[in-house]
Design a protein around this motif. Structure first.
Motif, PDB file in Angstrom:
ATOM      1  N   UNK A 243       0.824  -1.209   0.000  1.00  0.00           N
ATOM      2  CA  UNK A 243       0.000   0.000   0.000  1.00  0.00           C
ATOM      3  C   UNK A 243       0.856   1.257   0.000  1.00  0.00           C
ATOM      4  N   UNK A 244       1.983   1.191  -0.671  1.00  0.00           N
ATOM      5  CA  UNK A 244       2.861   2.352  -0.777  1.00  0.00           C
ATOM      6  C   UNK A 244       2.098   3.504  -1.438  1.00  0.00           C
ATOM      7  N   UNK A 245       2.200   4.686  -0.850  1.00  0.00           N
ATOM      8  CA  UNK A 245       1.499   5.848  -1.389  1.00  0.00           C
ATOM      9  C   UNK A 245       0.058   5.942  -0.936  1.00  0.00           C
ATOM     10  N   UNK A 246      -0.458   4.915  -0.273  1.00  0.00           N
ATOM     11  CA  UNK A 246      -1.845   4.941   0.217  1.00  0.00           C
ATOM     12  C   UNK A 246      -1.875   5.135   1.728  1.00  0.00           C
ATOM     13  N   UNK A 247      -1.023   4.393   2.463  1.00  0.00           N
ATOM     14  CA  UNK A 247      -1.035   4.431   3.925  1.00  0.00           C
ATOM     15  C   UNK A 247       0.083   5.336   4.446  1.00  0.00           C
ATOM     16  N   UNK A 248      -0.296   6.213   5.375  1.00  0.00           N
ATOM     17  CA  UNK A 248       0.694   7.028   6.095  1.00  0.00           C
ATOM     18  C   UNK A 248       0.480   6.814   7.587  1.00  0.00           C
ATOM     19  N   UNK A 249       1.553   6.505   8.302  1.00  0.00           N
ATOM     20  CA  UNK A 249       1.489   6.244   9.738  1.00  0.00           C
ATOM     21  C   UNK A 249       2.148   7.375  10.508  1.00  0.00           C
ATOM     22  N   UNK A 250       1.408   7.933  11.507  1.00  0.00           N
ATOM     23  CA  UNK A 250       1.941   8.997  12.344  1.00  0.00           C
ATOM     24  C   UNK A 250       1.777   8.606  13.818  1.00  0.00           C
ATOM     25  N   UNK A 251       2.852   8.270  14.502  1.00  0.00           N
ATOM     26  CA  UNK A 251       2.766   7.965  15.932  1.00  0.00           C
ATOM     27  C   UNK A 251       2.689   9.241  16.766  1.00  0.00           C
ATOM     28  N   UNK A 252       2.488   9.061  18.088  1.00  0.00           N
ATOM     29  CA  UNK A 252       2.480  10.159  19.059  1.00  0.00           C
ATOM     30  C   UNK A 252       1.483  11.254  18.681  1.00  0.00           C
ATOM     31  N   UNK A 253       0.306  10.837  18.265  1.00  0.00           N
ATOM     32  CA  UNK A 253      -0.796  11.753  17.969  1.00  0.00           C
ATOM     33  C   UNK A 253      -1.975  11.387  18.880  1.00  0.00           C
ATOM     34  N   UNK A 254      -2.033  12.021  20.039  1.00  0.00           N
ATOM     35  CA  UNK A 254      -3.112  11.751  20.986  1.00  0.00           C
ATOM     36  C   UNK A 254      -4.285  12.663  20.682  1.00  0.00           C
ATOM     37  N   UNK A 255      -5.390  12.081  20.270  1.00  0.00           N
ATOM     38  CA  UNK A 255      -6.581  12.858  19.944  1.00  0.00           C
ATOM     39  C   UNK A 255      -7.220  13.371  21.234  1.00  0.00           C
ATOM     40  N   UNK A 256      -7.461  14.682  21.288  1.00  0.00           N
ATOM     41  CA  UNK A 256      -8.071  15.283  22.482  1.00  0.00           C
ATOM     42  C   UNK A 256      -9.446  15.861  22.196  1.00  0.00           C
ATOM     43  N   UNK A 257      -9.787  16.010  20.917  1.00  0.00           N
ATOM     44  CA  UNK A 257     -11.131  16.482  20.587  1.00  0.00           C
ATOM     45  C   UNK A 257     -11.428  16.215  19.116  1.00  0.00           C
ATOM     46  N   UNK A 258     -12.716  16.230  18.821  1.00  0.00           N
ATOM     47  CA  UNK A 258     -13.195  15.964  17.468  1.00  0.00           C
ATOM     48  C   UNK A 258     -14.249  17.007  17.110  1.00  0.00           C
ATOM     49  N   UNK A 259     -14.107  17.622  15.956  1.00  0.00           N
ATOM     50  CA  UNK A 259     -15.139  18.511  15.416  1.00  0.00           C
ATOM     51  C   UNK A 259     -15.819  17.751  14.286  1.00  0.00           C
ATOM     52  N   UNK A 260     -16.965  17.160  14.590  1.00  0.00           N
ATOM     53  CA  UNK A 260     -17.646  16.327  13.598  1.00  0.00           C
ATOM     54  C   UNK A 260     -18.119  17.151  12.412  1.00  0.00           C
ATOM     55  N   UNK A 261     -18.558  18.387  12.651  1.00  0.00           N
ATOM     56  CA  UNK A 261     -19.105  19.214  11.570  1.00  0.00           C
ATOM     57  C   UNK A 261     -18.066  19.493  10.498  1.00  0.00           C
ATOM     58  N   UNK A 262     -16.837  19.771  10.918  1.00  0.00           N
ATOM     59  CA  UNK A 262     -15.774  20.052   9.944  1.00  0.00           C
ATOM     60  C   UNK A 262     -14.889  18.842   9.681  1.00  0.00           C
ATOM     61  N   UNK A 263     -15.215  17.709  10.312  1.00  0.00           N
ATOM     62  CA  UNK A 263     -14.441  16.466  10.190  1.00  0.00           C
ATOM     63  C   UNK A 263     -12.954  16.716  10.499  1.00  0.00           C
ATOM     64  N   UNK A 264     -12.742  17.270  11.691  1.00  0.00           N
ATOM     65  CA  UNK A 264     -11.399  17.657  12.109  1.00  0.00           C
ATOM     66  C   UNK A 264     -11.037  16.994  13.438  1.00  0.00           C
ATOM     67  N   UNK A 265      -9.818  16.470  13.504  1.00  0.00           N
ATOM     68  CA  UNK A 265      -9.264  15.910  14.732  1.00  0.00           C
ATOM     69  C   UNK A 265      -8.290  16.907  15.334  1.00  0.00           C
ATOM     70  N   UNK A 266      -8.344  17.037  16.660  1.00  0.00           N
ATOM     71  CA  UNK A 266      -7.403  17.915  17.361  1.00  0.00           C
ATOM     72  C   UNK A 266      -6.569  17.067  18.327  1.00  0.00           C
ATOM     73  N   UNK A 267      -5.288  17.431  18.452  1.00  0.00           N
ATOM     74  CA  UNK A 267      -4.330  16.622  19.204  1.00  0.00           C
ATOM     75  C   UNK A 267      -3.711  17.430  20.333  1.00  0.00           C
TER      76      UNK A 267
END
Length: 426
Positions: free
Chosen positions: A242-266
């Protein structure tokens, strides 16, 4: 030693440790005793079945479960990927009643009167018990993600971490996503149910994108320092398949979600917006266990006596599966819950007969993860009771990890699923 022979040996050893030392396989006592089991997953259904079987039907067993059929979390990611259907991972509870005489009550447990030994249900019914077994799975710590309390947020941003309607709903979101869109999966800090599950999910979604939406991306946002299970094998799949399809980012603790704008905050990283959000909130023991005061480990997980799975907080109540505060290196997995169920069933029979439980329980665990519709990898382990530390410890040199993903591993994985479903519900 090859893996097929190893699996036979540890399965036999586990059965021997439960049956032989507990001494309840060939005729049980506890006649007239009532045991109520809450939760029909891998732990609860297994405990209910083997309580009846190993007591020769002398123990009255009632299973309280709100769903009409068992839906397996293992293999549910294949439904998201499109290679399997919900029917492939669904098994009715009927055999527990028809073959084993388990009384099935389709209801939800709401309260426990531990002094009177009575369980209250949502319908208002109260069930008396001599021993109570709780296997309520996991619930989510929604308070850790304030935005998910807004109206409609949980219907729009799905977890799909309890196989069922949300599995299908998340699949529909993937199908509706435009080619070139981004699917983002947010993983909480361990411990959580099924350590390799999020990474398997990323593989299945990536496979779907590679076939149907080749311009799309899978973004893995992991609160942990690194992949928590089978890391090298998953990373190889992402790089090779899945080269070019999957990107992995560690140390991203999600602290909130804005469902309306589909945004994750860390906590420390920049916000991320995606077309489809799949958020796995921090997890804890099922609600009935927490509200009953059994979650003695940080208010999240239930500490138990590993010889009996009896709660350290309340005598007469046993806790199984994902709700338990895990022993060292013990995963929150379906196979491990099945092992909890057997050990607890044997121990409860012994306790009801006035006998000591097996002093040396042995658990084995195997977990398969599919990196494509047909190819899988596995990890296996064996855990033995340590009387000095009063916990389960991994057996050095037992178990192991796949060398590489293969279709043979995939066939083993499907066979594992069929066998454990039959062992739990057959």
């Amino acid at each position: 030693m090859d893996r097929r022979r190893f699996s036979k040996i540890v399965s036999g050893a586990s059965a021997a440790s439960v049956l032989g030392l507990a001494g309840c396989a060939s005729g049980g006592g506890g006649g007239g005793a009532k045991v109520v089991v809450v939760g029909g997953g891998y732990g609860g259904a297994t405990a209910a079945k083997y309580l009846r079987e190993w007591s020769d039907g002398r123990i009255d067993v009632t299973l309280v479960e709100p769903n009409e059929a068992f839906v397996s979390c293992p293999l549910s990611n294949l439904v998201l990927g499109g290679s399997r259907q919900m029917a492939d991972i669904t098994t009715p509870y009927a055999n527990l009643a028809r073959r084993h005489g388990v009384k099935l009550v389709r209801d939800t447990a709401t309260a426990i009167d531990a002094q009177a030994r009575r369980l209250r249900l949502a319908s208002g019914t109260e069930l008396p018990y001599d021993r109570l077994i709780l296997s309520p799975g996991i619930d989510f710590m929604w308070d850790q993600l304030p935005g998910m309390a807004k109206p409609g947020a949980r219907e729009q941003v799905l977890h799909a971490w309890k196989a069922g309607p949300q599995t299908l709903a998340l699949r529909r979101q993937l199908e509706a996503m435009p080619d070139g869109g981004v699917f983002a999966i947010a993983i909480p800090l361990a411990p959580y149910r099924c350590p390799p599950g999020p990474y398997e999910r990323a593989c299945q979604v990536a496979h779907y994108f590679s076939q149907a939406k080749p311009k799309s991306k899978v973004l893995i946002l992991d609160a942990n320092e690194d992949v928590t299970s089978k890391g090298p094998l998953f990373k190889k799949a992402w790089a090779d398949r899945y080269a070019g399809i999957v990107e992995y980012r560690p140390r991203h603790t999600t602290v909130d979600v804005d469902a309306a704008s589909r945004t994750l905050r860390f906590d420390f990283n920049d916000p991320v917006k995606a077309d489809v959000l799949n958020v796995l909130p921090p997890m804890r023991a099922g609600a009935i266990a927490v509200q009953s005061g059994l979650a003695t480990a940080n208010g999240r997980w239930c500490e138990v006596d590993w010889l009996t799975l009896e709660s350290v907080a309340q005598p007469g109540i046993h806790v199984l599966g994902d709700s338990v505060q895990i022993a060292p290196a013990m995963p929150k997995s379906g196979h491990m819950a099945n092992q909890h169920g057997k050990t607890c069933a044997a121990a409860v029979i012994a306790l009801l007969e006035g006998r000591p439980p097996n002093p040396m329980p042995l658990y084995n665990n195997t977990c398969y993860s599919f990196v494509s519709p047909d190819e899988a990898v596995h990890v296996a382990s064996v855990h033995a009771y340590d009387a000095g530390q009063k916990t389960m410890l991994p057996v050095h040199g037992a178990g192991g990890l796949s060398v590489a993903a293969s279709e043979l591993e995939g066939r083993y994985g499907f066979a594992w699923a069929r066998n454990i479903w039959a062992d739990t519900l057959g």
